[in-house]
Design a protein around this motif. Structure first.
Motif, PDB file in Angstrom:
ATOM      1  N   ASP A   9       0.860  -1.177   0.000  1.00  0.00           N
ATOM      2  CA  ASP A   9       0.000   0.000   0.000  1.00  0.00           C
ATOM      3  C   ASP A   9       0.900   1.232   0.000  1.00  0.00           C
ATOM      4  O   ASP A   9       1.900   1.277   0.720  1.00  0.00           O
ATOM      5  CB  ASP A   9      -0.897   0.021   1.233  1.00  0.00           C
ATOM      6  CG  ASP A   9      -1.837  -1.171   1.272  1.00  0.00           C
ATOM      7  OD1 ASP A   9      -2.393  -1.518   0.215  1.00  0.00           O
ATOM      8  OD2 ASP A   9      -2.018  -1.754   2.352  1.00  0.00           O
ATOM      9  N   SER A  11       1.383   5.696  -0.176  1.00  0.00           N
ATOM     10  CA  SER A  11       0.874   7.035   0.120  1.00  0.00           C
ATOM     11  C   SER A  11       1.651   8.041  -0.714  1.00  0.00           C
ATOM     12  O   SER A  11       2.841   7.853  -0.984  1.00  0.00           O
ATOM     13  CB  SER A  11       1.049   7.368   1.607  1.00  0.00           C
ATOM     14  OG  SER A  11       0.258   6.512   2.396  1.00  0.00           O
ATOM     15  N   CYS A  13       2.726  11.960  -0.565  1.00  0.00           N
ATOM     16  CA  CYS A  13       2.846  12.975   0.484  1.00  0.00           C
ATOM     17  C   CYS A  13       3.560  14.225  -0.013  1.00  0.00           C
ATOM     18  O   CYS A  13       4.424  14.155  -0.878  1.00  0.00           O
ATOM     19  CB  CYS A  13       3.668  12.437   1.658  1.00  0.00           C
ATOM     20  SG  CYS A  13       3.177  10.823   2.281  1.00  0.00           S
ATOM     21  N   GLU A  42       5.699   3.572   1.020  1.00  0.00           N
ATOM     22  CA  GLU A  42       4.761   2.623   1.597  1.00  0.00           C
ATOM     23  C   GLU A  42       3.998   3.343   2.710  1.00  0.00           C
ATOM     24  O   GLU A  42       4.574   4.133   3.468  1.00  0.00           O
ATOM     25  CB  GLU A  42       5.497   1.420   2.152  1.00  0.00           C
ATOM     26  CG  GLU A  42       6.123   0.555   1.078  1.00  0.00           C
ATOM     27  CD  GLU A  42       6.832  -0.644   1.660  1.00  0.00           C
ATOM     28  OE1 GLU A  42       6.221  -1.360   2.482  1.00  0.00           O
ATOM     29  OE2 GLU A  42       8.004  -0.859   1.297  1.00  0.00           O
ATOM     30  N   THR A  43       2.724   3.080   2.804  1.00  0.00           N
ATOM     31  CA  THR A  43       1.878   3.782   3.764  1.00  0.00           C
ATOM     32  C   THR A  43       2.399   3.652   5.188  1.00  0.00           C
ATOM     33  O   THR A  43       2.413   4.637   5.935  1.00  0.00           O
ATOM     34  CB  THR A  43       0.422   3.274   3.659  1.00  0.00           C
ATOM     35  OG1 THR A  43      -0.046   3.562   2.328  1.00  0.00           O
ATOM     36  CG2 THR A  43      -0.482   3.948   4.669  1.00  0.00           C
ATOM     37  N   ALA A  46       5.093   6.290   5.918  1.00  0.00           N
ATOM     38  CA  ALA A  46       4.843   7.713   5.684  1.00  0.00           C
ATOM     39  C   ALA A  46       5.167   8.506   6.945  1.00  0.00           C
ATOM     40  O   ALA A  46       4.787   8.116   8.045  1.00  0.00           O
ATOM     41  CB  ALA A  46       3.386   7.933   5.275  1.00  0.00           C
ATOM     42  N   ARG A  53      -1.143  14.610   2.654  1.00  0.00           N
ATOM     43  CA  ARG A  53      -0.933  13.176   2.463  1.00  0.00           C
ATOM     44  C   ARG A  53      -2.202  12.544   1.915  1.00  0.00           C
ATOM     45  O   ARG A  53      -3.297  12.846   2.360  1.00  0.00           O
ATOM     46  CB  ARG A  53      -0.578  12.555   3.813  1.00  0.00           C
ATOM     47  CG  ARG A  53      -0.467  11.063   3.806  1.00  0.00           C
ATOM     48  CD  ARG A  53      -0.038  10.592   5.175  1.00  0.00           C
ATOM     49  NE  ARG A  53      -0.252   9.167   5.328  1.00  0.00           N
ATOM     50  CZ  ARG A  53       0.113   8.491   6.386  1.00  0.00           C
ATOM     51  NH1 ARG A  53       0.694   9.090   7.408  1.00  0.00           N
ATOM     52  NH2 ARG A  53      -0.106   7.197   6.438  1.00  0.00           N
ATOM     53  N   GLU A  54      -2.016  11.654   0.942  1.00  0.00           N
ATOM     54  CA  GLU A  54      -3.139  10.878   0.417  1.00  0.00           C
ATOM     55  C   GLU A  54      -2.754   9.412   0.426  1.00  0.00           C
ATOM     56  O   GLU A  54      -1.824   8.996  -0.263  1.00  0.00           O
ATOM     57  CB  GLU A  54      -3.521  11.329  -0.991  1.00  0.00           C
ATOM     58  CG  GLU A  54      -4.773  10.629  -1.457  1.00  0.00           C
ATOM     59  CD  GLU A  54      -5.383  11.259  -2.683  1.00  0.00           C
ATOM     60  OE1 GLU A  54      -5.991  10.497  -3.457  1.00  0.00           O
ATOM     61  OE2 GLU A  54      -5.261  12.481  -2.875  1.00  0.00           O
ATOM     62  N   ASP A  55      -3.484   8.644   1.230  1.00  0.00           N
ATOM     63  CA  ASP A  55      -3.271   7.203   1.324  1.00  0.00           C
ATOM     64  C   ASP A  55      -4.179   6.487   0.325  1.00  0.00           C
ATOM     65  O   ASP A  55      -4.987   7.098  -0.370  1.00  0.00           O
ATOM     66  CB  ASP A  55      -3.604   6.713   2.747  1.00  0.00           C
ATOM     67  CG  ASP A  55      -2.709   7.319   3.807  1.00  0.00           C
ATOM     68  OD1 ASP A  55      -1.563   7.675   3.498  1.00  0.00           O
ATOM     69  OD2 ASP A  55      -3.167   7.431   4.959  1.00  0.00           O
TER      70      ASP A  55
END
Length: 122
Positions: A9, A11, A13, A42-43, A46, A53-55
């Motif tokens: 996963d 993110s 940022c 990787e989330t 972060a 930030r966008e996950d």
């Protein structure tokens, strides 16, 4: 052409400085311009103090080393996905391109690309 899913996963940022970035992580992309400092990571890695930030991103890469003389590879993929209302975020390395898609659209994006003749590897 083969696309390889990356089982992580991600993110995207906007960060103030590099002090909180773990440069030993397996995946991260840093972009700096006169206007901003961006990080794709990787989330779980972060930084806590991001400016924005966008996950919720998943990724695949175009397999193999892409010669700089090759034209239109990314354009074709992005066009197919745009025609199906799927947005992307792309980062590139010297060897290849990485395409990030929001998690809710990821499997659909891969199905569409497979239908268009791309091989999908896990």
């Amino acid at each position: 052409m083969e696309l390889k899913k990356i089982d992580k996963d991600f993110s995207v940022c906007k960060i103030k400085d590099l002090s909180q970035v773990n440069l030993k992580d397996e995946f991260y992309f840093i972009g700096r311009t006169d206007e901003e400092l961006s990080l794709v990571c990787e989330t779980g890695s972060a930084p806590a103090g991001t400016l924005e930030r966008e996950d919720g991103w998943k990724a695949f890469r175009i397999q193999g080393v892409l010669d700089f003389s090759l034209i239109g590879i990314l354009s074709k993929i992005s066009g197919i996905l745009a025609d199906n209302q799927i947005g992307i975020f792309v980062v590139s390395t010297y060897n290849t391109d990485y395409v990030l898609v929001k998690e809710g659209n990821f499997e659909q994006a891969l199905r569409i690309l497979e239908k268009e003749g791309y091989e999908i590897a896990d």
